[in-house]
Structure formats: structure tokens, C-alpha cells
Design a protein around this motif. Structure first.
Motif, mmCIF file in Angstrom:
data_model
loop_
_atom_site.group_PDB
_atom_site.id
_atom_site.type_symbol
_atom_site.label_atom_id
_atom_site.label_comp_id
_atom_site.label_asym_id
_atom_site.label_seq_id
_atom_site.Cartn_x
_atom_site.Cartn_y
_atom_site.Cartn_z
ATOM 1 N N SER A 343 65.534 -65.326 -32.207
ATOM 2 C CA SER A 343 65.271 -66.491 -33.033
ATOM 3 C C SER A 343 65.170 -67.699 -32.103
ATOM 4 C CB SER A 343 66.406 -66.674 -34.050
ATOM 5 O OG SER A 343 66.296 -67.917 -34.689
ATOM 6 N N ALA A 344 63.946 -68.169 -31.904
ATOM 7 C CA ALA A 344 63.709 -69.187 -30.880
ATOM 8 C C ALA A 344 64.371 -70.522 -31.200
ATOM 9 C CB ALA A 344 62.203 -69.384 -30.689
ATOM 10 N N ALA A 345 64.368 -70.930 -32.478
ATOM 11 C CA ALA A 345 64.964 -72.220 -32.831
ATOM 12 C C ALA A 345 66.482 -72.188 -32.765
ATOM 13 C CB ALA A 345 64.507 -72.650 -34.218
ATOM 14 N N GLN A 346 67.064 -71.036 -33.101
ATOM 15 C CA GLN A 346 68.521 -70.905 -33.024
ATOM 16 C C GLN A 346 68.971 -70.483 -31.629
ATOM 17 O OE1 GLN A 346 70.468 -68.987 -36.622
ATOM 18 N NE2 GLN A 346 68.328 -68.454 -37.044
ATOM 19 N N GLU A 347 68.016 -69.999 -30.838
ATOM 20 C CA GLU A 347 68.288 -69.526 -29.485
ATOM 21 C C GLU A 347 69.361 -68.435 -29.483
ATOM 22 O OE1 GLU A 347 69.255 -73.061 -27.263
ATOM 23 O OE2 GLU A 347 67.138 -73.558 -26.944
ATOM 24 N N LYS A 348 69.126 -67.419 -30.328
ATOM 25 C CA LYS A 348 70.080 -66.313 -30.412
ATOM 26 C C LYS A 348 69.352 -65.062 -30.901
ATOM 27 C CE LYS A 348 72.972 -66.425 -33.885
ATOM 28 N NZ LYS A 348 74.000 -66.883 -34.858
ATOM 29 N N TRP A 349 69.981 -63.920 -30.629
ATOM 30 C CA TRP A 349 69.453 -62.644 -31.093
ATOM 31 C C TRP A 349 70.019 -62.332 -32.473
ATOM 32 C CZ3 TRP A 349 65.636 -60.098 -28.624
ATOM 33 C CH2 TRP A 349 65.407 -60.411 -27.289
ATOM 34 N N LEU A 350 69.141 -61.861 -33.376
ATOM 35 C CA LEU A 350 69.548 -61.528 -34.743
ATOM 36 C C LEU A 350 69.319 -60.044 -35.002
ATOM 37 C CD1 LEU A 350 67.786 -64.496 -36.617
ATOM 38 C CD2 LEU A 350 70.167 -64.409 -35.826
ATOM 39 N N GLU A 351 70.340 -59.354 -35.469
ATOM 40 C CA GLU A 351 70.188 -57.932 -35.789
ATOM 41 C C GLU A 351 69.317 -57.770 -37.030
ATOM 42 O OE1 GLU A 351 72.546 -54.321 -37.865
ATOM 43 O OE2 GLU A 351 73.791 -55.812 -36.845
ATOM 44 N N VAL A 352 68.308 -56.900 -36.939
ATOM 45 C CA VAL A 352 67.389 -56.693 -38.066
ATOM 46 C C VAL A 352 67.303 -55.228 -38.498
ATOM 47 C CG1 VAL A 352 66.003 -58.719 -37.525
ATOM 48 C CG2 VAL A 352 65.390 -56.499 -36.506
ATOM 49 N N SER A 353 67.866 -54.322 -37.703
ATOM 50 C CA SER A 353 67.794 -52.904 -38.064
ATOM 51 C C SER A 353 68.853 -52.112 -37.329
ATOM 52 C CB SER A 353 66.415 -52.323 -37.719
ATOM 53 O OG SER A 353 66.377 -50.919 -37.943
ATOM 54 N N SER A 354 69.395 -51.117 -38.012
ATOM 55 C CA SER A 354 70.229 -50.092 -37.385
ATOM 56 C C SER A 354 69.615 -48.743 -37.718
ATOM 57 C CB SER A 354 71.665 -50.146 -37.917
ATOM 58 O OG SER A 354 72.355 -51.260 -37.407
ATOM 59 N N VAL A 355 69.428 -47.914 -36.700
ATOM 60 C CA VAL A 355 68.881 -46.567 -36.891
ATOM 61 C C VAL A 355 69.933 -45.579 -36.390
ATOM 62 C CG1 VAL A 355 66.975 -45.008 -36.399
ATOM 63 C CG2 VAL A 355 66.559 -47.475 -36.519
ATOM 64 N N SER A 356 70.370 -44.689 -37.279
ATOM 65 C CA SER A 356 71.536 -43.851 -36.969
ATOM 66 C C SER A 356 71.307 -42.388 -37.296
ATOM 67 C CB SER A 356 72.764 -44.324 -37.776
ATOM 68 O OG SER A 356 73.074 -45.674 -37.500
ATOM 69 N N ASN A 357 71.977 -41.545 -36.508
ATOM 70 C CA ASN A 357 72.091 -40.115 -36.804
ATOM 71 C C ASN A 357 73.534 -39.865 -37.212
ATOM 72 O OD1 ASN A 357 72.056 -37.335 -36.951
ATOM 73 N ND2 ASN A 357 71.111 -37.017 -34.956
ATOM 74 N N PHE A 358 73.716 -39.282 -38.392
ATOM 75 C CA PHE A 358 75.059 -38.980 -38.888
ATOM 76 C C PHE A 358 75.436 -37.524 -38.643
ATOM 77 C CE2 PHE A 358 73.164 -42.292 -41.589
ATOM 78 C CZ PHE A 358 74.032 -43.324 -41.316
ATOM 79 N N GLU A 359 74.495 -36.773 -38.040
ATOM 80 C CA GLU A 359 74.682 -35.331 -37.857
ATOM 81 C C GLU A 359 75.092 -34.714 -39.203
ATOM 82 O OE1 GLU A 359 77.121 -34.575 -34.416
ATOM 83 O OE2 GLU A 359 75.704 -35.546 -33.052
ATOM 84 N N SER A 360 76.151 -33.900 -39.251
ATOM 85 C CA SER A 360 76.516 -33.216 -40.509
ATOM 86 C C SER A 360 77.608 -33.951 -41.284
ATOM 87 C CB SER A 360 76.982 -31.790 -40.199
ATOM 88 O OG SER A 360 78.159 -31.808 -39.391
ATOM 89 N N PHE A 361 77.978 -35.154 -40.824
ATOM 90 C CA PHE A 361 79.117 -35.877 -41.407
ATOM 91 C C PHE A 361 78.889 -36.205 -42.876
ATOM 92 C CE2 PHE A 361 81.888 -39.575 -42.058
ATOM 93 C CZ PHE A 361 83.069 -39.130 -41.493
ATOM 94 N N GLN A 362 77.728 -36.797 -43.196
ATOM 95 C CA GLN A 362 77.420 -37.089 -44.597
ATOM 96 C C GLN A 362 77.138 -35.801 -45.363
ATOM 97 O OE1 GLN A 362 74.112 -39.865 -44.427
ATOM 98 N NE2 GLN A 362 75.477 -41.634 -44.637
#
Length: 423
Positions: A343-362
Motif C-alpha cells: 500500500s503505497a500511501a500507507q507505506e506498508k504491506w497488507l495481507e490479502v490472501s492465505s493459501v493453506s494445505n490442511f492435509e487430513s486434519f479437516q
């Protein structure tokens, strides 16, 4: 949820790997093993009592026929005694099984061996980055000021109607939001994901199945009268499509996408890091979910990461991909990659996505299984999910990064979806 087999066969490994998540599992693991041993012992006693009851019941009739009434009455008293003992043992077994289940659900998923050690986001490892940070004019503004100047998002009106964290999108702001949703969905569909439109509330079993309960109980909005939960992400209803389902190995991979509003209480969130669109209680998100064969789930994870990266490249946003350390990972994940845009105006990184493998847990919680061709034994599938994408911070970055001194340009890839080139 970890399986009993995982814990019994790999006790020391389970304890060691969970230390990567800064979770001391020793007491939990030992308790699970002890309770499972007690459960098996009780089951053995119950089976023996039932066998004795059945044998005596057959002999009683024979005794009466043979004129051995006294022996028959003694046997009947023994059967009655066995029934009472069995009842008490059964009640005890129910209590042990409940305690065993309650203990199991408190143990997080095992992190993949590649997960780095660490406690906070500062310990995450950057995998790669792309795009270029724009050079803004000297009077550049953060998105919440731009939203007010151009009357496209009204945060104060949202506070009046509901409360903080519930913005109202207006005019071109609403249309741009809708354009992003359609763009994300079309990208996902083109990549082989089938679109679903699930309910926005789920029951307790669904929230349990994907691991939100009991771990995230306080972070979800709860409709107490009906015991429904407003979804924190489309992952919950979409993954629960496969609860109590047995698939065939030939069905893999199963790829689904869905747009939903999402609801998170985010209790305790305040300060400059939650201004504007940075952290909301209601927000829009497009999700991708995969159900995959265990042998191919990490290949699918890489494909999902590449897919999300491709969308960010088309939006021409500066981004970076980080592998989460153990301390920053979710309770249910085995391996997670986060995407952040600058984010150029805030001068910071913003999280927009998480991509996960849960294997057999769920899958273990969901009882989601599959069968190999020619095999009778059912096996646990693997589940994966990712944001593709979460809208608030994407929109914030677009407004800030594409601004000039007199307005906001629209990325070329979005123009066919929103019907205008500029705000």
C-alpha cells in the motif's frame, strides 16, 4: 484433528513438530494415549460381559428343559447382574470417549517440515516478490481519505447503521467492488474451479468440521437462538459439502470457488492498523477450495499459490509471498503461504490472501474419506483452501497505488467488469 494412529505411532514426532507452532503437546498426547487405553480396556470388558450374557441366555432355556430350575435361576441372576454392570461400564465409557474427543480437538495440526520456527509475523520467510512499488505524487492520500473525497465508501454511515467495521460502498465504489468479485470468480472458473453460492450461516457441526470450533469460538458471530454461526470465510460451508462423504480416488482433484460476504468479530482490534478497509467485521471474499489425493496435495498447493500470484500480476499490484512461521500459522494448517500487497500511501504491506494445505486434519473432523479402486478400506482425503481474493485490502491498495493528483485510475483488466476507466 490428528488421528489416534498418528499419535500412537509417532508420539515423539508429534510432540517435536508441534513445538514449531510453540505448542507444548506432551501433556495432551500422553492424556490421549492414556484415555484411549482406558477406552479399549472398557470396550474389552463390555465385549466379555456381552459374550457371557449371550452364552448364559442360551443355557438358561436348556437348564429349564433339563429340570435344573435352581441352576437356571442362578444364571438369570448372573445375567441381571451383568446387565447392570454393563450399563455402568457403558456410561463410564461414554465419559471417557467424550474426554478423549475433547482432548483431541485441542491439539493443533502438525506443521509441515518446511515450516520455519518463529513466534510472530516478523519471523515469516519471504519466498518471492513481484511488481513494482509506484511513485506517488507529493499530496497522495490513504484510501480512507480518497474514499471520502470521491464519495465511494462511507465509513461513518456504516457506523450509524451498524457499527465500526461495516462500511457502506457507494456509486463507483460499489461497482468497483462488484467488478473485483466478478473478475476473481471468472479467473477461478477459467482455472477449473466450479462456482458455488453457499449459505452465509452454518450449524455447529460445520463450524467444528473445518476447525473453527472450538478454537475460534469467540471470533465468530453466533446466532444463539438457532445455534447458527455467521461464516468467517466461504471455506467453512464449501468444505462442509463433503462432510460424511466417501469419494473415489478418480474424483480428485475437486476444485470449488465461491464468493461470500464474511463476518469476523475481530475482538480487541483497534488503532491505526485497523483504519479504513484494513480490518473489517464484514467484508467480501472470493475463496478457492480443493479436495485432493494425499499424494498430490502439495502439488495442488503450489498450483493454488501460482494461481493467486497470477491474479495479482494482472492487477499490476506490487506483492510478496511469505511462508508463515509456526507461531503465525492457524490451528488447522500444515503449511500456509500469505500474499501481501504494498500500500503505497500507507507505506506498508497488507495481507490479502492465505493459501493453506490442511492435509487430513479437516478431513478427519469431517469424516471425509476416499476409496482407491479395488480397495475396501477408506482413507482420509486432503483439503486445501485459499483467498482468491479478499477484497478490502486489495481495494485499499488499488485506490492508493492507482491515484494521481486528480483521481484514481482503474487497472485495465478491471475496466471491462466495471465499465469505467477512472474515478
Amino acid at each position: 484433528m490428528l488421528t489416534l494412529k498418528q499419535i500412537h505411532e509417532n508420539k515423539e514426532e508429534v510432540i517435536a513438530r508441534l513445538l514449531t507452532k510453540n505448542f507444548d503437546a506432551k501433556e495432551f498426547v500422553e492424556k490421549v494415549i492414556d484415555l484411549d487405553g482406558e477406552r479399549k480396556s472398557l470396550q474389552g470388558k463390555l465385549d466379555a460381559m456381552l459374550a457371557e450374557q449371550n452364552a448364559l441366555s442360551k443355557e438358561i432355556g436348556i437348564m429349564f428343559k433339563q429340570g435344573k430350575a435352581g441352576d437356571a435361576e442362578t444364571a438369570k441372576q448372573r445375567v441381571s447382574s451383568l446387565k447392570e454392570e454393563s450399563k455402568q461400564l457403558s456410561q463410564h465409557m461414554v465419559e471417557v470417549e467424550k474426554e478423549l474427543a475433547d482432548t483431541l480437538v485441542k491439539i493443533p495440526n502438525l506443521p509441515h517440515p518446511s515450516v520455519p520456527h518463529g513466534k510472530t509475523a516478523d519471523d515469516n520467510v519471504e519466498v518471492r516478490a513481484g511488481g513494482s512499488v509506484p511513485s506517488l505524487h507529493k499530496n497522495a492520500k490513504p484510501h480512507w481519505e480518497l474514499a471520502k473525497d470521491f464519495d465511494i465508501i462511507d465509513f461513518e454511515l456504516g457506523v450509524k447503521i451498524t457499527g465500526s467495521g461495516f462500511p457502506v460502498y457507494k456509486g463507483k465504489g460499489a461497482k468497483l467492488q462488484r467488478a473485483l468479485i466478478n473478475f476473481f470468480l471468472e479467473e477461478n472458473i477459467a482455472a477449473g474451479y466450479r462456482e458455488f453460492m453457499p449459505p452465509l450461516m452454518v450449524n455447529e457441526d460445520s463450524a467444528y468440521g473445518t476447525g473453527q470450533l472450538p478454537d475460534k469460538d469467540g471470533q465468530m458471530y453466533h446466532a444463539v437462538a438457532d445455534n447458527f454461526y455467521l461464516i468467517p470465510t466461504a471455506e467453512v460451508p464449501v468444505t462442509n459439502i463433503f462432510r460424511d462423504v466417501i469419494l473415489n480416488a478418480s474424483d480428485f482433484p475437486i476444485k470449488l470457488t465461491a464468493y461470500t460476504p464474511c463476518f469476523r468479530r475481530e475482538a480487541g482490534s483497534y488503532g491505526k492498523d485497523v483504519r479504513g478497509l484494513n480490518r473489517l467485521h464484514q467484508f467480501d471474499k472470493v475463496e478457492i477450495v480443493q479436495v485432493q489425493h494425499p499424494d498430490k496435495s502439495y502439488q495442488s498447493l503450489d498450483e493454488m499459490v501460482a494461481h493467486v500470484e497470477g491474479i495479482l500480476k494482472k492487477l499490476e499490484l506490487p506483492y510478496r509471498i511469505v511462508r508463515l512461521c509456526g507461531g503465525d500459522m492457524s490451528f488447522t494448517s500444515a503449511l500456509t503461504y500469505d500474499f501481501e500487497v504494498y500500500s503505497a500511501a500507507q507505506e506498508k504491506w497488507l495481507e490479502v490472501s492465505s493459501v493453506s494445505n490442511f492435509e487430513s486434519f479437516q478431513a478427519n473432523r469431517l469424516k471425509l474419506r476416499y476409496r482407491e479402486e479395488g480397495e475396501k478400506r477408506n482413507l482420509l482425503a486432503h483439503t486445501l483452501n485459499g483467498s482468491s481474493l479478499a477484497l478490502p485490502r486489495i481495494l485499499a491498495a488499488l485506490l492508493e497505488n492507482y491515484q494521481d493528483e486528480s483521481g484514481i485510475n482503474i487497472p485495465k483488466v478491471l475496466q471491462p467488469f466495471c465499465g469505467f476507466e477512472r474515478i
